[in-house]
Design a protein around this motif. Structure first.
Motif, PDB file in Angstrom:
ATOM      1  N   ASP A  55       0.829  -1.215   0.000  1.00  0.00           N
ATOM      2  CA  ASP A  55       0.000   0.000   0.000  1.00  0.00           C
ATOM      3  C   ASP A  55       0.862   1.263   0.000  1.00  0.00           C
ATOM      4  O   ASP A  55       0.788   2.103   0.909  1.00  0.00           O
ATOM      5  N   ALA A  56       1.695   1.378  -1.032  1.00  0.00           N
ATOM      6  CA  ALA A  56       2.566   2.550  -1.147  1.00  0.00           C
ATOM      7  C   ALA A  56       2.881   2.814  -2.616  1.00  0.00           C
ATOM      8  O   ALA A  56       2.852   1.899  -3.448  1.00  0.00           O
ATOM      9  N   ILE A  57       3.194   4.070  -2.911  1.00  0.00           N
ATOM     10  CA  ILE A  57       3.584   4.454  -4.261  1.00  0.00           C
ATOM     11  C   ILE A  57       5.082   4.215  -4.443  1.00  0.00           C
ATOM     12  O   ILE A  57       5.889   4.541  -3.562  1.00  0.00           O
ATOM     13  N   TYR A  58       5.431   3.643  -5.579  1.00  0.00           N
ATOM     14  CA  TYR A  58       6.834   3.419  -5.930  1.00  0.00           C
ATOM     15  C   TYR A  58       7.124   4.164  -7.239  1.00  0.00           C
ATOM     16  O   TYR A  58       6.246   4.309  -8.084  1.00  0.00           O
ATOM     17  N   TYR A  59       8.373   4.617  -7.355  1.00  0.00           N
ATOM     18  CA  TYR A  59       8.798   5.251  -8.597  1.00  0.00           C
ATOM     19  C   TYR A  59      10.104   4.604  -9.061  1.00  0.00           C
ATOM     20  O   TYR A  59      10.881   4.106  -8.251  1.00  0.00           O
ATOM     21  N   PHE A  60      10.314   4.628 -10.382  1.00  0.00           N
ATOM     22  CA  PHE A  60      11.470   3.939 -10.955  1.00  0.00           C
ATOM     23  C   PHE A  60      12.654   4.892 -11.061  1.00  0.00           C
ATOM     24  O   PHE A  60      12.512   6.036 -11.504  1.00  0.00           O
ATOM     25  N   THR A  61      13.838   4.442 -10.612  1.00  0.00           N
ATOM     26  CA  THR A  61      15.056   5.241 -10.676  1.00  0.00           C
ATOM     27  C   THR A  61      16.133   4.445 -11.392  1.00  0.00           C
ATOM     28  O   THR A  61      15.914   3.306 -11.820  1.00  0.00           O
ATOM     29  N   SER A  62      17.302   5.035 -11.490  1.00  0.00           N
ATOM     30  CA  SER A  62      18.419   4.359 -12.149  1.00  0.00           C
ATOM     31  C   SER A  62      18.874   3.124 -11.387  1.00  0.00           C
ATOM     32  O   SER A  62      19.590   2.275 -11.918  1.00  0.00           O
ATOM     33  N   THR A  63      18.472   3.025 -10.107  1.00  0.00           N
ATOM     34  CA  THR A  63      18.850   1.858  -9.297  1.00  0.00           C
ATOM     35  C   THR A  63      17.675   0.912  -9.070  1.00  0.00           C
ATOM     36  O   THR A  63      17.784  -0.032  -8.305  1.00  0.00           O
ATOM     37  N   GLY A  64      16.555   1.172  -9.718  1.00  0.00           N
ATOM     38  CA  GLY A  64      15.395   0.289  -9.579  1.00  0.00           C
ATOM     39  C   GLY A  64      14.229   0.990  -8.918  1.00  0.00           C
ATOM     40  O   GLY A  64      14.193   2.217  -8.814  1.00  0.00           O
ATOM     41  N   TRP A  65      13.265   0.201  -8.484  1.00  0.00           N
ATOM     42  CA  TRP A  65      12.064   0.751  -7.859  1.00  0.00           C
ATOM     43  C   TRP A  65      12.362   1.236  -6.441  1.00  0.00           C
ATOM     44  O   TRP A  65      12.992   0.548  -5.653  1.00  0.00           O
ATOM     45  N   GLN A  66      11.898   2.462  -6.140  1.00  0.00           N
ATOM     46  CA  GLN A  66      12.091   3.046  -4.822  1.00  0.00           C
ATOM     47  C   GLN A  66      10.741   3.464  -4.252  1.00  0.00           C
ATOM     48  O   GLN A  66       9.886   3.977  -4.976  1.00  0.00           O
ATOM     49  N   ARG A  67      10.574   3.240  -2.973  1.00  0.00           N
ATOM     50  CA  ARG A  67       9.321   3.635  -2.318  1.00  0.00           C
ATOM     51  C   ARG A  67       9.282   5.144  -2.142  1.00  0.00           C
ATOM     52  O   ARG A  67      10.256   5.751  -1.681  1.00  0.00           O
ATOM     53  N   ALA A  68       8.183   5.763  -2.516  1.00  0.00           N
ATOM     54  CA  ALA A  68       8.028   7.203  -2.334  1.00  0.00           C
ATOM     55  C   ALA A  68       7.739   7.485  -0.865  1.00  0.00           C
ATOM     56  O   ALA A  68       6.799   6.932  -0.292  1.00  0.00           O
ATOM     57  N   THR A  69       8.549   8.296  -0.241  1.00  0.00           N
ATOM     58  CA  THR A  69       8.395   8.599   1.178  1.00  0.00           C
ATOM     59  C   THR A  69       8.959   9.971   1.471  1.00  0.00           C
ATOM     60  O   THR A  69       9.831  10.463   0.744  1.00  0.00           O
ATOM     61  N   ASP A  70       8.448  10.587   2.526  1.00  0.00           N
ATOM     62  CA  ASP A  70       9.001  11.867   2.942  1.00  0.00           C
ATOM     63  C   ASP A  70      10.033  11.691   4.052  1.00  0.00           C
ATOM     64  O   ASP A  70      10.527  12.658   4.619  1.00  0.00           O
ATOM     65  N   ASP A  71      10.360  10.427   4.373  1.00  0.00           N
ATOM     66  CA  ASP A  71      11.404  10.172   5.365  1.00  0.00           C
ATOM     67  C   ASP A  71      12.744  10.650   4.827  1.00  0.00           C
ATOM     68  O   ASP A  71      13.046  10.496   3.640  1.00  0.00           O
ATOM     69  N   GLN A  72      13.560  11.209   5.707  1.00  0.00           N
ATOM     70  CA  GLN A  72      14.879  11.679   5.322  1.00  0.00           C
ATOM     71  C   GLN A  72      15.950  10.954   6.126  1.00  0.00           C
ATOM     72  O   GLN A  72      15.759  10.648   7.302  1.00  0.00           O
ATOM     73  N   LEU A  73      17.056  10.692   5.471  1.00  0.00           N
ATOM     74  CA  LEU A  73      18.203  10.140   6.174  1.00  0.00           C
ATOM     75  C   LEU A  73      18.836  11.228   7.020  1.00  0.00           C
ATOM     76  O   LEU A  73      18.699  12.424   6.740  1.00  0.00           O
ATOM     77  N   ALA A  74      19.548  10.816   8.062  1.00  0.00           N
ATOM     78  CA  ALA A  74      20.205  11.792   8.926  1.00  0.00           C
ATOM     79  C   ALA A  74      21.202  12.635   8.152  1.00  0.00           C
ATOM     80  O   ALA A  74      21.448  13.798   8.477  1.00  0.00           O
ATOM     81  N   THR A  75      21.769  12.059   7.088  1.00  0.00           N
ATOM     82  CA  THR A  75      22.728  12.805   6.270  1.00  0.00           C
ATOM     83  C   THR A  75      22.047  13.879   5.437  1.00  0.00           C
ATOM     84  O   THR A  75      22.712  14.778   4.916  1.00  0.00           O
ATOM     85  N   GLU A  76      20.730  13.782   5.296  1.00  0.00           N
ATOM     86  CA  GLU A  76      19.992  14.733   4.471  1.00  0.00           C
ATOM     87  C   GLU A  76      19.380  15.878   5.267  1.00  0.00           C
ATOM     88  O   GLU A  76      18.829  16.810   4.693  1.00  0.00           O
TER      89      GLU A  76
END
Length: 215
Positions: A55-76
């Motif tokens: 139950d989530a939206i995924y988008y395709f990137t150069s590394t494959g399918w990624q889950r769309a999320t507003d979560d951020q890594l600590a580095t970001e």
């Protein structure tokens, strides 16, 4: 008066029409299970779908399918302003930088503590004497100490002092009077310190500094 009546009727008609959206008029994106999504070939970067497995939206990137999320890594996550968290004269600029800078400091300092003060008989010379440093620690810091006084905040009494098992600690002697003591050793499994008295102090006072470190 007629102009006012027409305006009110017009607005009422717009609101009624906008509230009557039919589900069939909604726009959507393709759906797929995780297995179906991973089996898609020829997807272009930026294309998206709704994964019905999670139950989530995924988008395709150069590394494959990624889950769309507003979560951020600590580095970001950037700090509002840089801060030198570890005193190395270099400002940390992200949350990850701060975590990496302070973790070695807080983890090390939080693991070191001094055991309670104890008496050691050094009134006469002797070899192979022992004192159980761990048991002395338990006797004074543990809940069985009838002389233990706890602070009270309103109606809340401080909890018991956490007690570590003997094999959860490292034991160190950081200083001893070499004119009084010698041949000091500590059993790491039990916390028993063995020592010799080679010269009783003239004023009956001498020091041995002991430090415990949580493994």
């Amino acid at each position: 008066m007629k102009q006012i009546t027409i305006t009110i009727l017009f607005l009422s008609g717009v609101l009624t029409a906008s509230a009557q959206i039919d589900a069939g008029g909604l726009m959507g994106i393709p759906t797929a299970t995780t297995t179906e999504m991973n089996n898609i070939t020829g997807a272009n970067i930026g294309q998206s779908l709704y994964n019905t497995t999670v139950d989530a939206i995924y988008y395709f990137t150069s590394t494959g399918w990624q889950r769309a999320t507003d979560d951020q890594l600590a580095t970001e996550v950037n700090l509002d302003s840089g801060v030198d968290a570890d005193g190395d004269t270099t400002n940390e600029t992200t949350v990850e930088d701060v975590i990496q800078a302070i973790t070695p400091i807080t983890s090390a300092s939080g693991r070191i503590f001094y055991p309670p003060s104890i008496e050691i008989d050094a009134s006469t010379n002797g070899v192979g004497r022992t004192v159980n440093l761990y048991q002395e620690y338990v006797d004074q810091f543990g809940s069985g100490n009838s002389d233990l006084v706890k602070s009270v905040d309103g109606s809340t009494t401080a909890p018991d002092i956490p007690i570590y098992a003997a094999n959860e600690l490292y034991y160190y002697v950081t200083y001893f009077d070499p004119l009084v003591f010698s041949n000091i050793s500590i059993d790491g499994a039990t916390g028993i310190m063995t020592y010799s008295v080679i010269g009783p102090p003239a004023d009956y006072n001498s020091l041995i500094n002991v430090v415990f470190v949580v493994k």
